[in-house]
Each structure stands twice: as C-alpha cells, then as structure tokens.
Design a protein around this motif. Structure first.
Motif, short mmCIF file in Angstrom:
data_model
loop_
_atom_site.label_atom_id
_atom_site.label_comp_id
_atom_site.label_asym_id
_atom_site.label_seq_id
_atom_site.Cartn_x
_atom_site.Cartn_y
_atom_site.Cartn_z
N SER A 57 -7.02 4.22 -5.79
CA SER A 57 -6.05 3.72 -6.18
C SER A 57 -6.37 2.85 -7.70
N TYR A 65 -2.88 -2.44 -11.71
CA TYR A 65 -1.53 -2.20 -11.32
C TYR A 65 -0.54 -2.34 -12.32
N GLU A 69 5.22 -0.06 -11.59
CA GLU A 69 4.86 0.59 -10.22
C GLU A 69 5.04 -0.63 -9.35
N SER A 70 4.81 -1.81 -9.47
CA SER A 70 4.66 -2.70 -8.58
C SER A 70 5.87 -3.03 -7.85
N THR A 74 5.76 1.31 -1.42
CA THR A 74 4.80 1.91 -1.15
C THR A 74 4.73 2.61 0.16
N ASP A 75 4.40 4.20 -0.09
CA ASP A 75 4.31 4.80 1.02
C ASP A 75 2.93 4.38 2.19
N GLY A 90 4.86 -0.75 4.21
CA GLY A 90 5.44 -0.41 3.05
C GLY A 90 6.24 -1.50 2.08
N SER A 93 3.48 -4.17 0.97
CA SER A 93 2.77 -3.71 -0.12
C SER A 93 3.40 -3.90 -1.50
N SER A 94 4.69 -3.57 -1.62
CA SER A 94 5.35 -3.39 -2.60
C SER A 94 5.61 -4.80 -3.07
#
Length: 97
Positions: A57, A65, A69-70, A74-75, A90, A93-94
C-alpha cells in the motif's frame, strides 16, 4: 515520555512499527485484538503478513494516502469473508485515514 511522529521513509521502518500493535493488544491480552488484527498461528506470521500489506500500500501511494481514497470502505481481506470482524475492520480502516 514524548511522542515523535515521523513519516515512513523506507520499508525497513515497518520492522519497527508493526510489532507495536501486536504487543499493545497482546500483553495483557485485549479482546479488541480479534477485531483489528487477523488471527495467525504465530505473532511473527501476523507481523510479516501485515508488513507485506503495508509495504504494498505504501508503495502504491508513494507513502501518502490520497484523501479521496480515505473515504472509501476498505476490503479487510485479512479477515474471513462474511465475518463480523471483516465488516468491523473495513469500517474502522476507512475512518482512520
């Protein structure tokens, strides 16, 4: 004790960073660990997998980052599909970036 915040400059920096959450959630054991850190047979295996994911990443994003995208979920692929842990990780993380 003071906190020093530095940007990762080399992949070797992850060798110092990634053992920290495993130690923090492991001794004494914190039950939140199962939500945030995948289960492996050894701590070393978990750290090595996390290191590979973080380095990938980090290289893809040149160490930063992007803000667009933030906001994307997140997968959390390190957890088993369909589990509460995957859904929770998930979402968290986001929110962290």
């Amino acid at each position: 004790m003071s906190l020093l915040l530095e940007e990762v400059e080399d992949t070797k920096d992850f060798d110092k960073i990634l053992p920290v959450p495993h130690a923090a959630f492991g001794e004494p054991y914190n039950s939140l660990r199962r939500w945030l850190i995948p289960v492996y047979t050894t701590v070393e295996a978990a750290i090595e997998d996390a290191k590979a994911r973080h380095i990938k990443s980090w290289k893809q994003h040149d160490g930063i980052y992007p803000s667009d995208e933030s906001q994307k979920p997140t997968d959390a692929h390190w957890h088993i599909e369909g589990t509460e842990e995957k859904a929770f990780a998930g979402k968290q993380s986001s929110l962290q970036t």
